[in-house]
Design an enzyme around this catalytic site. Structure first.
Site, PDB file in Angstrom:
ATOM      1  NE  ARG A 122      39.308  37.158  44.064  1.00 37.40           N
ATOM      2  CZ  ARG A 122      40.606  36.974  44.133  1.00 37.40           C
ATOM      3  NH1 ARG A 122      41.427  37.891  43.701  1.00 37.40           N
ATOM      4  NH2 ARG A 122      41.096  35.870  44.635  1.00 37.40           N
ATOM      5  CD  GLN A 127      34.490  37.332  51.325  1.00 37.59           C
ATOM      6  OE1 GLN A 127      34.524  36.671  52.355  1.00 37.59           O
ATOM      7  NE2 GLN A 127      34.724  38.621  51.301  1.00 37.59           N
ATOM      8  CG  ASP A 130      37.167  34.127  45.546  1.00 38.32           C
ATOM      9  OD1 ASP A 130      37.848  33.591  44.642  1.00 38.32           O
ATOM     10  OD2 ASP A 130      37.425  35.243  46.029  1.00 38.32           O
ATOM     11  CB  SER A 133      39.865  33.453  47.679  1.00 38.80           C
ATOM     12  OG  SER A 133      39.875  34.763  47.189  1.00 38.80           O
ATOM     13  CE1 TYR A 231      42.663  41.001  41.717  1.00 43.29           C
ATOM     14  CE2 TYR A 231      40.725  42.393  41.575  1.00 43.29           C
ATOM     15  CZ  TYR A 231      41.297  41.148  41.703  1.00 43.29           C
ATOM     16  OH  TYR A 231      40.496  40.041  41.822  1.00 43.29           O
TER      17      TYR A 231
HETATM   18  P1  NAD Z   1      46.796  39.019  43.242  1.00 42.53           P
HETATM   19  O1  NAD Z   1      46.975  37.547  43.255  1.00 42.53           O
HETATM   20  O2  NAD Z   1      46.252  39.695  42.019  1.00 42.53           O
HETATM   21  O3  NAD Z   1      48.188  39.739  43.594  1.00 42.53           O
HETATM   22  C1  NAD Z   1      48.915  39.375  44.741  1.00 42.53           C
HETATM   23  C2  NAD Z   1      49.441  40.595  45.455  1.00 42.53           C
HETATM   24  O4  NAD Z   1      50.557  41.115  44.744  1.00 42.53           O
HETATM   25  C3  NAD Z   1      48.456  41.755  45.574  1.00 42.53           C
HETATM   26  O5  NAD Z   1      48.268  42.037  46.946  1.00 42.53           O
HETATM   27  C4  NAD Z   1      49.153  42.894  44.845  1.00 42.53           C
HETATM   28  O6  NAD Z   1      48.891  44.156  45.435  1.00 42.53           O
HETATM   29  C5  NAD Z   1      50.610  42.498  44.993  1.00 42.53           C
HETATM   30  N1  NAD Z   1      51.545  43.156  44.060  1.00 42.53           N
HETATM   31  C6  NAD Z   1      51.403  43.462  42.747  1.00 42.53           C
HETATM   32  N2  NAD Z   1      52.497  44.075  42.274  1.00 42.53           N
HETATM   33  C7  NAD Z   1      53.384  44.151  43.307  1.00 42.53           C
HETATM   34  C8  NAD Z   1      54.698  44.665  43.451  1.00 42.53           C
HETATM   35  N3  NAD Z   1      55.320  45.270  42.441  1.00 42.53           N
HETATM   36  N4  NAD Z   1      55.287  44.549  44.648  1.00 42.53           N
HETATM   37  C9  NAD Z   1      54.661  43.964  45.693  1.00 42.53           C
HETATM   38  N5  NAD Z   1      53.427  43.467  45.631  1.00 42.53           N
HETATM   39  C10 NAD Z   1      52.781  43.563  44.446  1.00 42.53           C
HETATM   40  O7  NAD Z   1      45.929  39.430  44.508  1.00 42.53           O
HETATM   41  P2  NAD Z   1      44.687  38.680  45.148  1.00 42.53           P
HETATM   42  O8  NAD Z   1      45.158  37.789  46.200  1.00 42.53           O
HETATM   43  O9  NAD Z   1      43.849  38.144  44.059  1.00 42.53           O
HETATM   44  O10 NAD Z   1      43.958  39.923  45.823  1.00 42.53           O
HETATM   45  C11 NAD Z   1      43.676  41.105  45.081  1.00 42.53           C
HETATM   46  C12 NAD Z   1      42.622  41.951  45.786  1.00 42.53           C
HETATM   47  O11 NAD Z   1      41.367  41.303  45.780  1.00 42.53           O
HETATM   48  C13 NAD Z   1      42.940  42.259  47.234  1.00 42.53           C
HETATM   49  O12 NAD Z   1      42.557  43.585  47.497  1.00 42.53           O
HETATM   50  C14 NAD Z   1      42.060  41.293  47.974  1.00 42.53           C
HETATM   51  O13 NAD Z   1      41.752  41.725  49.290  1.00 42.53           O
HETATM   52  C15 NAD Z   1      40.837  41.315  47.098  1.00 42.53           C
HETATM   53  N6  NAD Z   1      40.000  40.124  47.269  1.00 42.53           N
HETATM   54  C16 NAD Z   1      38.666  40.318  47.546  1.00 42.53           C
HETATM   55  C17 NAD Z   1      37.839  39.219  47.716  1.00 42.53           C
HETATM   56  C18 NAD Z   1      36.371  39.393  48.012  1.00 42.53           C
HETATM   57  O14 NAD Z   1      35.945  40.466  48.345  1.00 42.53           O
HETATM   58  N7  NAD Z   1      35.571  38.356  47.862  1.00 42.53           N
HETATM   59  C19 NAD Z   1      38.367  37.936  47.588  1.00 42.53           C
HETATM   60  C20 NAD Z   1      39.721  37.788  47.303  1.00 42.53           C
HETATM   61  C21 NAD Z   1      40.525  38.900  47.135  1.00 42.53           C
END
Ligand code: NAD
Length: 381
Positions: A122, A127, A130, A133, A231
């Protein structure tokens, strides 16, 4: 080289890894394309549409796996599929490498190269490949549609000749990719939308989408301590208590709750407990997008929709992207096409598997007779 896409065999799966449009792009990279007859049917892509895009139609899965050098598919391959791999073949697919040791061993024993789409690092450069996503974005959108389908009032408030209708109140728990898509969809339908995440840095994104971030009565440094590396980490017991207290306060007011909270490599945290479900109004709807990993909601039944005694609908489906197969196939096929662009530097239809490339290295889980999972951390962030 030839790229082929078989029909998905997982029950209920409607997506397909190649579309007529992606096949045209793959041919521009110098590849020839083939597809198993009927592979695109459930996603709305007919054999005729593929043929028109220059794709060869192959009658059986066995013939497809035999003739293609690169096999692009969606779901984790079955044992039968993996047995069809050879040293000369590359498979690109979701693979669940962390929970699929047998699959890794089998692919290794065949000497095949496997690229696992969930392992695409990520980082900004990746992206476009990905798929986690692109699929999470669809799941978040579809969760709101599913909620609306089970909710017998408007999302938006209205003042009509027949009376004044208050807007629905929607709470999204977890503001990662899926959560943000749900927030955007909910606000655009006119619902008053609230969102919570353990990562306070997402508050600004939530607010920029027109939703209200739910803050806890908790010291900020401790709240920050709950997150690491983009995360979420497991929350401290004190933080969890504060979070549950806030949810308990919100539950009777919310019409729709969409939960998306996940922590890497763990069961989903239970955040919406039975007493919160019991205190919700009759007719309220919960969509638990974490159902695949055990669910955020007490009472979720994986892959089912249930109605509780107090009239709350809980949706635990785990196939949201497949329920929008045309859209998800289009985006997934584009993710695959971008992966192929990186694997074909000369655009001559010849794959160069450069293990010095962070993205290729990170997503390759077997190569040259070795299991190459887990990968080293990427050099570029
Ligand atoms: P995920 O599917 O792992 O989790 C979903 C969300 O649940 C997260 O925002 C997490 O903080 C939240 N969460 C976990 N425990 C919780 C709780 N107890 N209460 C409330 N919320 C809770 O997340 P994701 O969508 O895969 O994204 C994870 C990270 O990766 C983010 O920072 C996102 O911006 C980043 N990301 C980066 C890229 C990139 O740079 N290419 C692409 C996708 C995601």
């Amino acid at each position: 080289m030839k790229i082929g896409t078989p029909k998905e065999i997982a029950e209920g799966e409607a997506r397909v890894a190649m579309t007529p449009a992606s096949a045209r792009d793959l041919q521009k990279l110098g590849f020839t394309c083939c597809i198993e007859s009927g592979a695109g049917d459930k996603a709305g892509f007919s054999d005729a549409a593929y043929e028109e895009a220059g794709v060869e139609i192959v009658k059986t899965a066995a013939a497809l796996w035999k003739s293609a050098d690169i096999i692009a598919k969606v779901r984790q391959p079955s044992e039968t599929e993996l047995k069809r791999l050879t040293k000369a073949k590359t498979l690109i697919s979701f693979f669940n490498p962390g929970g699929n040791e047998e699959g890794l061993e089998l692919a290794k024993s065949k000497g095949a190269t496997v690229i696992a789409m969930e392992m695409v690092p990520r980082i900004s450069r990746a992206q476009k490949m990905d798929a986690l996503s692109s699929m999470a974005n669809i799941a978040g959108y579809r969760a709101v549609m599913e909620a609306g389908n089970n909710f017998d009032r408007f999302f938006t408030g209205q003042i009509t000749a027949a009376g004044k209708v208050p807007p629905a109140k929607v709470l999204v728990v977890g503001a990662g990719v899926a959560g943000l898509a749900a927030i955007g969809t909910s606000t655009s339908l006119g619902a008053v939308t609230y969102a919570f995440d353990v990562r306070p840095e997402v508050a600004e994104q939530v607010e920029s989408m027109g939703a209200e971030f739910v803050y806890l009565d908790f010291e900020e440094e401790l709240q920050d301590g709950a997150a690491s590396g983009g995360y979420a980490a497991v929350s401290s017991p004190e933080f969890r208590e504060a979070q549950l207290a806030k949810f308990r306060e919100l539950a009777p007011e919310m019409d729709i709750v969409i939960t998306t909270a996940l922590i890497p490599n763990r069961e989903a945290p239970k955040l919406w407990l039975a007493d919160m479900v019991a205190s919700m109004k009759r007719g309220s709807v919960i969509v638990d997008l974490a159902a695949e990993r055990g669910g955020n909601v007490e009472g979720t039944v994986k892959d089912e929709k249930i109605v509780t005694e107090n009239g709350v609908t809980i949706v635990g489906y785990t196939d949201f992207p497949s329920r929008m197969a045309a859209q998800s196939s289009t985006l997934y096929a584009t993710n695959i096409r971008h992966m192929m662009t990186d694997l074909t530097p000369e655009k001559d239809g010849q794959v160069v598997h450069n293990m010095d490339d962070d993205v290729i290295r990170g997503s390759t889980v077997t190569h040259a007779g070795e299991i190459t999972f887990p990968p080293p951390p990427p050099k570029i962030q």
